[in-house]
Design an enzyme around this catalytic site. Structure first.
Site, PDB file in Angstrom:
ATOM      1  N   ASN A   9       0.873  -1.179   0.000  1.00  0.00           N
ATOM      2  CA  ASN A   9       0.000   0.000   0.000  1.00  0.00           C
ATOM      3  C   ASN A   9       0.906   1.224   0.000  1.00  0.00           C
ATOM      4  OD1 ASN A   9      -1.778   2.055   0.531  1.00  0.00           O
ATOM      5  ND2 ASN A   9      -2.319   1.354   2.604  1.00  0.00           N
ATOM      6  N   TRP A  10       1.008   1.845  -1.152  1.00  0.00           N
ATOM      7  CA  TRP A  10       1.941   2.975  -1.270  1.00  0.00           C
ATOM      8  C   TRP A  10       1.397   4.250  -0.632  1.00  0.00           C
ATOM      9  CZ3 TRP A  10       3.999   2.765  -7.056  1.00  0.00           C
ATOM     10  CH2 TRP A  10       4.622   1.524  -7.272  1.00  0.00           C
ATOM     11  N   LYS A  11       0.115   4.245  -0.307  1.00  0.00           N
ATOM     12  CA  LYS A  11      -0.541   5.439   0.263  1.00  0.00           C
ATOM     13  C   LYS A  11      -0.303   6.645  -0.654  1.00  0.00           C
ATOM     14  CE  LYS A  11      -0.070   3.376   4.769  1.00  0.00           C
ATOM     15  NZ  LYS A  11      -0.080   3.543   6.209  1.00  0.00           N
ATOM     16  N   HIS A  96      -9.492   0.778   4.991  1.00  0.00           N
ATOM     17  CA  HIS A  96      -8.222   1.030   5.675  1.00  0.00           C
ATOM     18  C   HIS A  96      -8.480   1.980   6.840  1.00  0.00           C
ATOM     19  CE1 HIS A  96      -4.168   2.425   6.487  1.00  0.00           C
ATOM     20  NE2 HIS A  96      -3.742   1.346   5.851  1.00  0.00           N
ATOM     21  N   GLU A  98      -6.955   4.455   7.906  1.00  0.00           N
ATOM     22  CA  GLU A  98      -6.791   5.889   7.599  1.00  0.00           C
ATOM     23  C   GLU A  98      -8.046   6.421   6.912  1.00  0.00           C
ATOM     24  OE1 GLU A  98      -3.032   5.507   5.564  1.00  0.00           O
ATOM     25  OE2 GLU A  98      -2.091   4.993   7.468  1.00  0.00           O
ATOM     26  N   GLU A 168      -5.137  -5.115  10.644  1.00  0.00           N
ATOM     27  CA  GLU A 168      -4.134  -4.074  10.847  1.00  0.00           C
ATOM     28  C   GLU A 168      -4.422  -3.329  12.149  1.00  0.00           C
ATOM     29  OE1 GLU A 168      -2.288  -2.925   6.810  1.00  0.00           O
ATOM     30  OE2 GLU A 168      -3.981  -1.606   7.191  1.00  0.00           O
ATOM     31  N   GLY A 174       2.529   2.299  10.782  1.00  0.00           N
ATOM     32  CA  GLY A 174       3.460   3.412  10.624  1.00  0.00           C
ATOM     33  C   GLY A 174       4.140   3.838  11.909  1.00  0.00           C
ATOM     34  N   SER A 213       3.626  -2.086  10.431  1.00  0.00           N
ATOM     35  CA  SER A 213       5.084  -2.109  10.615  1.00  0.00           C
ATOM     36  C   SER A 213       5.693  -3.478  10.301  1.00  0.00           C
ATOM     37  CB  SER A 213       5.456  -1.633  12.026  1.00  0.00           C
ATOM     38  OG  SER A 213       5.009  -0.304  12.217  1.00  0.00           O
ATOM     39  N   GLY A 234       2.911  -1.126   4.334  1.00  0.00           N
ATOM     40  CA  GLY A 234       2.889   0.309   4.045  1.00  0.00           C
ATOM     41  C   GLY A 234       4.292   0.812   3.771  1.00  0.00           C
ATOM     42  N   GLY A 235       4.930   1.357   4.798  1.00  0.00           N
ATOM     43  CA  GLY A 235       6.245   1.986   4.643  1.00  0.00           C
ATOM     44  C   GLY A 235       7.265   1.134   3.902  1.00  0.00           C
TER      45      GLY A 235
HETATM   46  C1  PEP Z   1      -0.769   0.084   6.234  1.00  0.00           C
HETATM   47  O1  PEP Z   1      -1.115   1.220   6.460  1.00  0.00           O
HETATM   48  O2  PEP Z   1      -1.473  -0.641   5.494  1.00  0.00           O
HETATM   49  C2  PEP Z   1       0.465  -0.403   6.841  1.00  0.00           C
HETATM   50  C3  PEP Z   1       0.557  -1.662   7.106  1.00  0.00           C
HETATM   51  O3  PEP Z   1       1.452   0.521   7.099  1.00  0.00           O
HETATM   52  P1  PEP Z   1       2.913   0.263   7.733  1.00  0.00           P
HETATM   53  O4  PEP Z   1       3.440  -1.001   7.145  1.00  0.00           O
HETATM   54  O5  PEP Z   1       3.699   1.469   7.325  1.00  0.00           O
HETATM   55  O6  PEP Z   1       2.716   0.164   9.209  1.00  0.00           O
END
Ligand code: PEP
Length: 253
Positions: A9-11, A96, A98, A168, A174, A213, A234-235
């Site tokens: 997920n590149w956001k 998600h 967010e 999640e 994040g 994470s 994500g990141g």
């Molecule tokens: C996400 O938001 O889907 C996610 C898993 O982010 P991160 O890996 O950065 O915690």
């Protein structure tokens, strides 16, 4: 046998040319990861068409991070499920945290988005998860159950057969804090039990991804758990090397 999935997920990150570069690097390195891993990348809407060209014929699938709850019409700024499907998406992330937190997405909205996704042959990656306060109060099971009952329970068996769930925990997204493999397994098994109460044996086939994470250093421990079928990343999805290493460390080379 459930699929082993690593989804990125590149956001709201990367400019289009950077996204194309990232996709090219993922394609170039994919040979270092077990063929058993199904990779999905979910760039911003603006990159979908160009990234689709990079991924064509590589076995890496394209997804979007959201879609509209409506079919089409006067909804300024929205992007429909039909539009993303036309650009080559097979998947769409829905619910998600967010989107729930910053854009007020409720179960009512998500039910309509799910309908749109299925109407256009997309596979939803439906996200659930509790925040820190809910975890500390021991309410995480109830929160996740409600998020499933209010949306997933409205699916037909045929729709349910084409669903991916991502657990999640909001406190791990994040933040650098990861759920332990034991915490992930505990709640993934619980999610599967809740699903099986409604959909029976079909729940044994549902891929349940962990997100929060997840990185190359913890993928192996997390993905080794029986009910953890991969990750929504994500990141670490923004660096081809890390994204691929999550696949190889988690599922083999
Ligand atoms: C996400 O938001 O889907 C996610 C898993 O982010 P991160 O890996 O950065 O915690």
């Amino acid at each position: 046998m459930r699929s082993k999935i690593v989804a990125g997920n590149w956001k709201m990150n990367t400019l289009p040319a950077e996204g194309v570069e990232l996709a090219k690097n993922i394609v170039a390195g994919k040979g270092s990861v077990c063929e058993c891993v199904h990779f999905i990348v979910c760039p911003p809407y603006t990159h979908l068409s160009e990234v689709a060209k990079v991924l064509a014929g590589t076995g890496i699938a394209l997804g979007a991070q959201n879609c509209a709850a409506e079919e089409k019409g006067a909804y300024t700024g929205e992007v429909s499920a039909a539009m993303i499907a036309a650009l080559g998406c097979r998947y769409v992330i829905l619910g998600h945290s967010e989107r729930r937190q910053y854009y007020g997405e409720t179960s009512a909205t998500l039910n309509r988005k799910m309908e749109q996704a299925y109407a256009h042959d997309l596979v939803p990656i439906y996200c659930v998860g509790e925040n820190l306060e809910e975890r500390e109060a021991g309410k995480h099971f109830d929160v996740v159950k409600a998020q499933i009952e209010e949306v997933v329970f409205n699916l037909t068996p045929a729709q349910f057969a084409r669903l991916i769930i991502a657990y999640e925990p909001v406190w791990a997204i994040g933040t650098g804090k990861t759920a332990t493999a034991e915490q992930a397994q505990e709640i993934h098994a619980y999610i599967r039990k809740v699903l099986s109460e409604k959909f029976g044996a079909a729940a044994a086939e549902t891929a349940i991804l962990y997100g929060g994470s997840c990185k190359p250093s913890n993928a192996a421990e997390l993905f080794a758990k029986e009910d953890v079928d991969g990750g929504l990343i994500g990141g670490a999805a923004l660096k081809a090397e890390d994204f691929l290493a999550i696949g190889s460390n988690g599922f083999g080379k």
